[in-house]
Write an enzyme that holds these catalytic residues in place. Structure first.
Site, short mmCIF file in Angstrom:
data_model
loop_
_atom_site.label_atom_id
_atom_site.label_comp_id
_atom_site.label_asym_id
_atom_site.label_seq_id
_atom_site.Cartn_x
_atom_site.Cartn_y
_atom_site.Cartn_z
N GLU A 1 23.43 40.34 31.21
CA GLU A 1 24.30 41.51 31.09
C GLU A 1 25.72 40.97 31.14
O GLU A 1 26.20 40.59 32.21
CB GLU A 1 23.97 42.47 32.23
N CYS B 1 32.38 46.34 33.20
CA CYS B 1 32.07 45.79 31.86
C CYS B 1 32.01 46.89 30.82
O CYS B 1 32.12 46.62 29.63
CB CYS B 1 30.77 44.99 31.90
P1 NAD Z 1 33.50 33.97 36.01
O1 NAD Z 1 32.90 34.09 34.67
O2 NAD Z 1 33.84 32.61 36.51
O3 NAD Z 1 32.55 34.64 37.13
C1 NAD Z 1 31.84 35.83 36.93
C2 NAD Z 1 30.66 35.81 37.90
O4 NAD Z 1 29.78 34.76 37.54
C3 NAD Z 1 31.07 35.52 39.35
O5 NAD Z 1 30.34 36.35 40.22
C4 NAD Z 1 30.70 34.05 39.58
O6 NAD Z 1 30.31 33.79 40.91
C5 NAD Z 1 29.53 33.88 38.64
N1 NAD Z 1 29.45 32.52 38.12
C6 NAD Z 1 30.45 31.78 37.58
N2 NAD Z 1 29.99 30.57 37.20
C7 NAD Z 1 28.67 30.55 37.51
C8 NAD Z 1 27.64 29.57 37.36
N3 NAD Z 1 27.85 28.39 36.78
N4 NAD Z 1 26.40 29.88 37.81
C9 NAD Z 1 26.14 31.09 38.37
N5 NAD Z 1 27.07 32.05 38.53
C10 NAD Z 1 28.32 31.78 38.10
O7 NAD Z 1 34.83 34.79 36.00
P2 NAD Z 1 35.60 35.67 37.03
O8 NAD Z 1 37.03 35.28 37.02
O9 NAD Z 1 34.92 35.78 38.36
O10 NAD Z 1 35.45 37.05 36.28
C11 NAD Z 1 36.12 37.19 35.06
C12 NAD Z 1 35.26 37.59 33.93
O11 NAD Z 1 33.91 37.79 34.30
C13 NAD Z 1 35.73 38.93 33.42
O12 NAD Z 1 36.69 38.74 32.42
C14 NAD Z 1 34.49 39.58 32.91
O13 NAD Z 1 34.35 39.32 31.54
C15 NAD Z 1 33.38 38.89 33.61
N6 NAD Z 1 32.69 39.76 34.56
C16 NAD Z 1 31.79 40.62 34.05
C17 NAD Z 1 31.11 41.47 34.88
C18 NAD Z 1 30.12 42.45 34.33
O14 NAD Z 1 29.82 43.43 34.98
N7 NAD Z 1 29.58 42.18 33.13
C19 NAD Z 1 31.36 41.44 36.24
C20 NAD Z 1 32.30 40.52 36.76
C21 NAD Z 1 32.95 39.67 35.89
#
Ligand code: NAD
Length: 476
Positions: free
Chosen positions: A247, A281
């Site tokens: 998702e 999202c």
């Molecule tokens: P990010 O992509 O680094 O992290 C998003 C989430 O993924 C965090 O909870 C993080 O702990 C987890 N994550 C990151 N790298 C991971 C890995 N290698 N293995 C497992 N989990 C991992 O970015 P961010 O700065 O935390 O959030 C920014 C972007 O994330 C936003 O621009 C948005 O697009 C996306 N986001 C989407 C949702 C959603 O509901 N779809 C929720 C939160 C963030």
């Protein structure tokens, strides 16, 4: 009211990790807790516990599974004030929104618990001496990763699906907002969930996913977060031939057709844009407004956006809290500067207030050129982008032009417009005259780079189950 201890939950017991990470209050940047970080040994214990837990849980009758899930949900409903307080403290959203989040999380548990009773297989018509029976069976232990934007309802989606289907789960919840998942673990512990069925870990995300996903007990990877991380986890899963439920990001279009009241549409849109400070999202983001209504829509939107009260989520009159972390604040600021430099009009917000806390006002940009970064990159924050369109065809083309396809919205009273939109919009969820993208009883998920698989609805358990055909001849 107190913020909970932030421990790991493995094999039915709480434990300290080897290290800790500070958890911050985004409203003032103060440290509110120290989060336990899992070591390699803790992760291996979680894998062993999930393997054992799966044996017990997959053989537990669906009605008994449902009873435990419903008991845990009832406990979370009783504890709504305590959970909502913790969510507001660590995430920043207004307390009223945190309460709604807890209720929504409980609805996911309640819906999936009921679906556990309806995970029917089928009997295929056949000759008299043979019977073909299709069984839907729990797929196996799940490695799940939930993000920080909804600390309680995001983990709920994954835990509910896994447990209702009869799978054990290891959840790595978000390190910046751990309390929602901790409260869920507490509720399941108190409801009598057998040890090892639900395990909760925290740490360095890439280390945890890199270790868990390839391990043999794990049979499914479920992730909510950015498309970039989703692709990375999908690659690890593919190398180990494991299915994924993804998702991912969105960039939701809102089409305002020429047959609606532009003032009413703008008022609804501002309130929805402010929800969770836009960190959703499915947040309505790219507004494509029929040129005949454009002036009135933009004027009302800007006026209402300026009136949104920004503040600490604990204050009763706050309508929008801070964004959840410093990364969002600087990313939003960069998107606004880029759009303005390319000629967009700033109609509200845009300026970052002084002082501690990750505050960013509801910001409205109009007349953006196609090459503005915000028109292509998911802002994931309180940023609304408004552009005029000539016709419904023009709007649909612009709505579909990105690689995302999660939620899409339209305001119209025309059945013909609704038909066109339903047929042609590329998204997993289309909502007409409402900016609610999904509820527990509807399937939720994306197309294109917004991911695959569905959570919720009658489809919600599909990914957590595998299909087995049994061919049974009555005589040898
Ligand atoms: P990010 O992509 O680094 O992290 C998003 C989430 O993924 C965090 O909870 C993080 O702990 C987890 N994550 C990151 N790298 C991971 C890995 N290698 N293995 C497992 N989990 C991992 O970015 P961010 O700065 O935390 O959030 C920014 C972007 O994330 C936003 O621009 C948005 O697009 C996306 N986001 C989407 C949702 C959603 O509901 N779809 C929720 C939160 C963030």
């Amino acid at each position: 009211m107190r913020y909970p201890d932030l421990q790991l939950y493995i094999a039915g017991a709480w434990r300290q990790g080897t290290d800790t990470l500070p958890v911050l209050n985004p409203a003032d940047e103060s440290v509110i807790g120290e989060l336990a970080v899992a070591s390699r040994l803790d992760l291996d214990d979680a894998l062993a516990a999930a393997a054992e837990g799966h044996k017990t849980w997959s053989r537990t009758a669906p009605a008994n599974r449902a009873a435990i899930i419903l008991k845990a949900a009832a406990l979370m409903r009783q504890r709504v004030e305590e959970i909502a307080y913790a969510i507001t403290l660590e995430h920043g959203k207004p307390l009223a929104q945190a309460r709604l989040e807890v209720q929504r999380g409980c609805e996911f548990f309640e819906w999936d618990a009921a679906e556990a009773l309806r995970a029917y297989g089928r009997v295929i018509p056949s000759g008299p001496d043979i019977r073909y029976t299709v069984l839907h069976q729990p797929i196996g232990p799940v490695a799940a990763f939930s993000p920080w934007n909804f600390p309680m309802s995001q983990p709920s989606r994954k835990i509910a699906g896994a447990l209702a289907a009869g799978c054990s789960i290891i959840l790595k919840a978000a390190e910046e907002t751990p309390a929602g998942a901790i409260h869920i673990a507490r509720a399941f512990h108190d409801a009598g969930l057998p040890p090892g069925v639900f395990n909760l870990v925290f740490g360095v995300p890439a280390d945890i996913s890199g270790h868990l996903i390839p391990e043999p007990p794990i049979r499914l990877v479920a992730f909510t977060g950015s498309t970039a991380v989703g692709k990375h986890l999908t690659e690890i899963a593919a190398r180990n031939m494991k299915p994924v439920l993804m998702e991912l990001g969105g960039h939701a279009p809102v089409i305002v057709c020429d047959d609606v009241d532009p003032v009413a549409a703008a008022e609804v849109s501002v309130m929805r844009k402010a929800r969770n400070a836009g960190q959703v999202c499915t947040s309505p983001t790219r507004f494509f407004v029929d040129e005949k209504l454009y002036g009135a829509f933009v004027k009302t939107f800007a006026e209402r956006a300026k009136a949104i009260r920004l503040g600490n989520g604990m204050a009763p009159d706050t309508q929008m809290g801070p964004v959840a972390n410093h990364r969002r604040k600087s990313a939003l600021h960069a998107l606004v500067c880029d759009a303005r430099a390319k000629g967009a009009r700033l109609l509200a917000g845009g300026e970052v207030p002084d002082g501690p806390g990750y505050f960013f006002p509801l910001t409205v940009l109009a007349d953006l050129p196609d090459d503005a970064r915000a028109m292509r990159e998911e802002p994931f924050g309180p940023l609304a982008l408004i552009n005029p369109v000539r016709s419904l065809d023009d709007a649909i083309e612009k709505a579909n032009c990105l690689p995302f396809g999660l939620a899409a919205y339209a305001f119209t009273h025309s059945a013909s417009n609704v038909h066109q939109l339903s047929e042609r919009i590329e998204a997993g969820n289309l909502s007409i005259n409402t900016l609610e993208a999904s509820v527990a009883e509807t399937p939720f998920g994306g197309v294109k780079e917004s991911g695959y698989g569905r959570e919720g609805g009658a489809e919600g358990l599909h990914h957590y189950m595998t299909v087995k055909n049994v061919s049974h001849r009555m005589t040898i």
